[in-house]
Every structure is written in C-alpha cells, then in structure tokens.
Design an enzyme around this catalytic site. Structure first.
Site, PDB file in Angstrom:
ATOM      1  N   CYS A 194      -2.954   6.049   4.399  1.00 37.69           N
ATOM      2  CA  CYS A 194      -4.384   6.017   4.725  1.00 37.69           C
ATOM      3  C   CYS A 194      -4.730   4.546   4.876  1.00 37.69           C
ATOM      4  CB  CYS A 194      -5.194   6.643   3.593  1.00 37.69           C
ATOM      5  SG  CYS A 194      -6.982   6.388   3.774  1.00 37.69           S
ATOM      6  N   HIS A 196      -7.347   2.977   4.454  1.00 41.42           N
ATOM      7  CA  HIS A 196      -8.221   2.412   3.428  1.00 41.42           C
ATOM      8  C   HIS A 196      -7.394   1.858   2.240  1.00 41.42           C
ATOM      9  CE1 HIS A 196     -11.505   4.562   5.441  1.00 41.42           C
ATOM     10  NE2 HIS A 196     -12.371   3.996   4.625  1.00 41.42           N
TER      11      HIS A 196
END
Ligand code: DGL
Length: 270
Positions: A194, A196
């Site tokens: 991911c 993030h």
C-alpha cells in the site's frame, strides 16, 4: 501535458516523490481522491468506478500516461480498465508488477515462465480490498514457483494516516505485524503493498525486526517508470514541474502533505 500520478489520497505522494527525484525533467500532475479515501474498505466495483473517474480526469487534463500509485486501485481497476479499452493514445499503468519483478529477481518486462526464486516466505501487508483481490498472489504465480505468501489486511492504517494520527497508525502496525507473525513466525521478506505504508516504514521494520527485508514500492516504481519512458518517449509530456490536485479540501490536504514530505506542498481543487 504531464505524466499523471493517481492515488486515493496521500499515499501516492511516496511514489510521486521518488519518480520526481528520478525524473526531474518530466512534468507530473498528481491527483489524490481524498474526498473518497480510503479505498481499501470499499468493494471492487466502487474502487473501479472511482479509479476510472480519477484516471479520466487526468487524461482530460492532457496526461497521456497515468500511473496508479495505489495498490487498491491497481488490484481493482487496472486489468478491468485495460480490458475495457483506453482512449487512443492514452495509457494506464499500476504499481504491482514492478514490485513483484524485484521480489522475483526479474528484469522489467521479463515474461519467461515462472521459476524458483531465493525468497520463499513472504508477508504481504495491504488494505483489506487488496488482500481480498488476491491480485498479488496472481501476479506472483505468473513469475515464481514455491513462494509461500501470508497476507495481513491492515484495517485502519490508511484512515489514521489520512487523519494525520501517526501514533494510532504506528500502534495499528504493531498489532498487524503481531497478527501476521502468529500465522508466519519467520517471514524472510515483507511487502508493503500500500503506497501509504512507506510513510510509517520504520514502524514496520521495527516490529518485524532487522532480519526481514522490506520491499516498498516508491523507488521500484520510479525505476520502472524511467525505463518505460525511455522506451516510449511519446508518453513524456512537455515542460517541467509538478501540480497537485485533490478532490478533497485543498487547504487540509496541503497541510497533511507538507507534514509528510517535510516541504511545502500546495494542492489545488481538482
Ligand atoms: N494507497 C493506497 C494503496 O496503495 C490506498 C489506500 C486506501 O485508500 O485504502 O492501496
């Protein structure tokens, strides 16, 4: 005309940062769909529609090439968008393949049959939607045999990051790593699936211990984008510089982005 970089929110900035450092003469337009983040708790059709709208926005803006700097969007929408057909002269790429090529010791675009690789026990940390899609395992199976993958859906982490609550994000990382280790006590490698998560990469490394090799996407995507643009010079836009667009509140998103990147970043309304 610029290269478009798309994410559900702030995570794609980790990729944006790396591609800009690698390709300082290329113009980029970043679009964060902060109004609809997080994507990772939505169903596949929902993520597909949001991703399609975001990519269309960047294409209309003049970007010929758009990179989905988001695993959830790549898992839910990339193949479907490519199969549905993209407008003449436009392209969309994702972030999965460069990472899997690195993990399986392949050069960019090597499509030879799957083979044995040195890493055998891999932990994948990603959003619930990415884990559910099994896209990582599918792409891996095209390239490697005998790799045991244990997944951990990291619920709550993207929300905490988008809210700027890094203490909560780090606490959640520790508990997700504990949960993973109960299923796979000794992973050799861990994939941060991911975009993030590089913003809290140290918390992952700390919880996993120094012997686990972490794969995170930003630099891998930057290298493969550089390679792609060298082979497709028509996809490099004109001019230089960087624009940041958001579907959310520009002032709020600019504050968070400035906090994460530790330099002033100004978003405009998309
Ligand atoms: N940064 C994104 C990813 O790589 C999406 C996170 C989210 O919106 O849930 O999966």
């Amino acid at each position: 005309m610029a290269v478009g970089i798309f994410d559900s929110g702030l995570g794609g900035l980790t990729v944006m940062n790396a591609v800009q450092a690698r390709l300082p003469d290329v113009a980029f337009t970043y679009l964060g769909d902060n109004a609809h983040a997080p994507y990772g708790v939505r169903d596949m059709d929902d993520v597909y529609e949001l991703t399609r709208a975001g990519v269309a926005r960047l294409w209309e803006d003049g970007c010929n090439l758009v990179v989905l700097a988001c695993n959830t969007a790549s898992a839910a929408a990339l193949r479907r968008m490519q199969e549905a057909g993209v407008p003449e002269g436009k392209r969309v790429l994702g972030v999965f393949v460069p990472m899997i090529e690195a993990l399986t010791e392949r050069r960019w675009g090597d499509n030879s049959p799957p083979r044995q690789v040195s890493v055998q026990h891999v932990a994948l940390f990603a959003t619930p939607a990415t884990v559910r899609s099994r896209a990582f395992q599918r792409e891996l199976a095209f390239r490697a045999i005998g790799v045991d993958v244990e997944t951990q859906a990291c619920g709550g982490v993207v929300d905490a990051i988008e809210e700027g609550d890094m203490i909560l994000a780090e606490a959640l990382v520790r508990s997700h790593v504990d949960a993973l280790k109960r299923k796979m006590p000794n992973p050799q490698a861990a994939v941060l699936g991911c975009t993030h998560y590089p913003l809290i990469e140290a918390a992952f490394q700390d919880a996993l211990g120094p012997d686990v090799k972490l794969y995170s996407q930003a630099n891998l995507v930057a290298d493969s984008l550089a390679d792609y643009l060298a082979r497709h010079p028509d996809m490099v836009g004109e001019g230089q510089g960087l624009r940041h667009l958001t579907t959310g509140d520009p002032a709020r998103v600019s504050d968070r982005a400035t906090q994460f990147l530790r330099r002033a970043v100004t978003f405009q309304a998309a």
